[in-house]
Design an enzyme around this catalytic site. Structure first.
Site, PDB file in Angstrom:
ATOM      1  N   ASP A  60       0.819  -1.250   0.060  1.00 32.75           N
ATOM      2  CA  ASP A  60       0.056   0.081   0.061  1.00 32.75           C
ATOM      3  C   ASP A  60       0.780   1.312   0.110  1.00 32.75           C
ATOM      4  OD1 ASP A  60      -2.408  -1.458   0.003  1.00 32.75           O
ATOM      5  OD2 ASP A  60      -2.868  -1.641   2.108  1.00 32.75           O
ATOM      6  N   SER A 184      -7.070   3.456  13.393  1.00 28.84           N
ATOM      7  CA  SER A 184      -6.524   3.299  14.459  1.00 28.84           C
ATOM      8  C   SER A 184      -6.799   4.377  15.634  1.00 28.84           C
ATOM      9  CB  SER A 184      -4.917   3.480  14.283  1.00 28.84           C
ATOM     10  OG  SER A 184      -4.625   2.367  13.274  1.00 28.84           O
ATOM     11  N   GLN A 239       3.840  11.218   5.184  1.00 27.38           N
ATOM     12  CA  GLN A 239       5.171  11.919   4.775  1.00 27.38           C
ATOM     13  C   GLN A 239       5.186  13.226   5.377  1.00 27.38           C
ATOM     14  OE1 GLN A 239       7.458  10.218   3.025  1.00 27.38           O
ATOM     15  NE2 GLN A 239       6.037   8.522   3.469  1.00 27.38           N
TER      16      GLN A 239
END
Length: 285
Positions: A60, A184, A239
């Site tokens: 992914d 999450s 990022q």
């Protein structure tokens, strides 16, 4: 026809299959180019405008890199999984040539995935406000720094103030990114047909804060409260974004173009949900 390959350069099997696929496609009079190794050439520009198809060979993470190369051009993108999750990819390395030829023939299902335009603002050395834009397929994340200090910030949607939070951070995700960091942090799994944004606080210091969904036309704004001078970090698809600056606020909107993600069928998303999150094979019983 022209195919752009985006291999994971750290996986020998992905590189080997990319080489074999290149030889096969060129025998079919289909031109092929490779995106450069990001680790060796982090600032290399890749021209995708002439491509009919972009193929990511990896996991992914490799597909997300390919999505950043595609950007808002809406060149079809498919992923071949060599990783250990493969939630966004449409197939494994088996039948590699066949699946790519099917994609070029227009025989695969097209899943239109919303993207994000992220406008991050900071104050430069002259005291002037500057804004920089970033692209994301999955999510934008506000996070605390290495000292672990909580961040205090205001949340607004299209000019309407929602709350002032103290938290470890905040995630604004697309439906595609709802199965990543947002999940999450306690957010919901959202169908790719939803084109709004999934907004999830990360470890808020209150039991009242909850995840919420925006409409596709909304602007989600986060403004850092300067009464707590702590390190805060911005991330676009994992990022660093404005890493060498001290960002003060961010505005997130739906991107001006979608990612055309290829998969084998319209039910691929729910099969992946069943396989990855429920440990099932995705087939009816």
């Amino acid at each position: 026809m022209h195919v752009l390959l985006v291999p994971n350069y750290s996986r020998s099997e992905a590189l080997q299959d990319a080489s074999q696929l290149t030889d096969f496609l060129e025998q079919q009079d289909i031109s092929v180019t490779w995106a450069p190794d990001k680790k060796r050439q982090p600032n290399a520009q890749v021209d995708v405008t002439s491509a009919n198809l972009v193929v990511a060979l990896g996991g992914d993470g490799t597909l997300l890199r390919a999505a950043h190369i595609v950007g808002y051009t809406e060149v079809p993108l498919m992923g071949l999984s060599y990783g250990h999750l493969g939630f966004l990819t449409c197939a494994g390395p088996n039948h590699l040539k066949d699946i790519v030829m099917r994609a070029l023939a227009g025989e695969l299902h097209v899943s239109r995935r919303a993207t994000l335009d992220i406008a991050g603002t900071y104050i430069d050395n002259r005291g002037e406000e500057q804004t920089v834009h970033a692209f994301a397929l999955n999510d934008f994340a506000l996070s605390h720094g290495s000292h672990g200090d909580i961040i205090e910030f205001d949340i607004a949607v299209s000019g309407h103030h929602i709350d002032r939070l103290r938290a470890d951070g905040f995630v604004v995700a697309t439906a595609t990114g709802s199965t990543g960091y947002a999940l999450s942090a306690g957010g919901p799994i959202v169908t790719p047909h939803f084109y709004g944004m999934v907004c999830v606080p990360v470890a808020p210091h209150t039991i009242m804060a909850r995840a919420f969904l925006s409409s596709p036309s909304d602007v989600v704004e986060l403004a850092i409260c300067e009464n707590r001078s702590v390190e805060r970090l911005f991330f676009a698809d994992g990022q660093p974004f404005l890493a060498d600056k001290k960002p003060t606020r961010v505005a997130i909107t739906r991107g001006q173009g979608d990612i055309l993600l290829l998969d084998t069928s319209a039910s691929s998303f729910y099969q992946s949900v069943s396989r990855v999150f429920y440990g099932q094979d995705g087939h009816d019983r």
